[in-house]
Scaffold this active site. Sequence first.
Site, PDB file in Angstrom:
ATOM      1  CG  ASP A 121       0.256   1.467  -1.457  1.00  0.00           C
ATOM      2  OD1 ASP A 121       1.189   1.743  -1.976  1.00  0.00           O
ATOM      3  OD2 ASP A 121      -0.598   1.670  -0.725  1.00  0.00           O
TER       4      ASP A 121
ATOM      5  CB  ALA B 158       1.838   7.950   9.136  1.00  0.00           C
TER       6      ALA B 158
ATOM      7  CB  SER C  34       1.584   7.819   5.580  1.00  0.00           C
ATOM      8  OG  SER C  34       0.676   6.958   5.950  1.00  0.00           O
TER       9      SER C  34
ATOM     10  CD  GLN D 264       7.249  -1.517   2.948  1.00  0.00           C
ATOM     11  OE1 GLN D 264       7.124  -2.584   3.612  1.00  0.00           O
ATOM     12  NE2 GLN D 264       6.491  -0.715   2.628  1.00  0.00           N
TER      13      GLN D 264
ATOM     14  N   GLY E 224      -7.821   6.289   5.175  1.00  0.00           N
ATOM     15  CA  GLY E 224      -7.882   5.218   4.345  1.00  0.00           C
ATOM     16  C   GLY E 224      -7.488   4.121   4.966  1.00  0.00           C
ATOM     17  CG  HIS E 225      -3.786   3.678   7.284  1.00  0.00           C
ATOM     18  ND1 HIS E 225      -3.141   4.753   7.260  1.00  0.00           N
ATOM     19  CD2 HIS E 225      -2.948   3.083   6.585  1.00  0.00           C
ATOM     20  CE1 HIS E 225      -1.972   4.934   6.785  1.00  0.00           C
ATOM     21  NE2 HIS E 225      -1.791   3.655   6.329  1.00  0.00           N
TER      22      HIS E 225
END
Length: 272
Positions: A137, A19, A173, A48, A23-24
């Site tokens: 994160d 997704a 995402s 997770q 950012g990725h």
Amino acid sequence: MSEWRGEGRSIGAVPTMGALHEGHLSLMDIASRECDRVVATIFVNPLQFAPHEDFDAYPRNLDGDAGLLAARGCDALFAPEKAGLFPPDFSTNISVAGVGENHCAVARPHFFDGVATIVAKLLLILRPDAAVFGEKDFQQLAVIRRLVRDLDIDARILGGPVVREGDGLAMSSRNQYLSAEERAVAPALFRTLKQAGELISAPGAQWPEIRVWARKALVDSGFSSVDYVDLVEAATLEMLDRAGPEARILAAARLGATRLIDNIAVAAARAG
Ligand code: PAF
């Protein structure tokens, strides 16, 4: 990849759950700058997610993601099936104490064990020279740095700055879960963090009062509830009462069923 290694090329890894958004892709750019070849991974990691969380609903678009990665210079994509990674009697769990406690771990107690276990597996399978993770994160990044240090995994861990929409909302995402009304409220998370950052940088400012202010500001802006707004030391994630040279504010708040997280660096307190 063994061919690349044989040729003496360095390998950068960008682990993701797909997704993909800008950012990725910005993490891909960091990996490309730092290494000769880049491998991205896409795996929605069941370890997770708690049973009540969004594992089934988590957005999946492997073909679209593969196209975005190729356009951004990705040299290889590792997108394993669950059965390829986990034998039916898989029974190992990696738990990172300290940095893996408090903050997000309060609402998601299983989350960092799941992340640490899959990231250790991915790093051991791919054996990259460097791996890049987003600072959005922030606690996850701290957990991964500690995991790699403690287990002597031979990979440099690099953090990529938070990438934001024009109105300040951190890209995620999960933003696609937001209704139009929730999306309009969401930028208040970053706005509130920035204001709290200004307040805590003032001479003599104390976090407990600012924390109360920030929680109320989020609810007044339309957030349904606030999981936490914590002032921490960036490397250890230990709670602080006053701004220090490496202070960071971490927060998680909910808009309906969607939980958003964000964080900012805090300037050292100004002299009085
Ligand atoms: O940040 C993510 O996308 C995931 O938590 C990670 C690091 C790929 C582990 O599944």
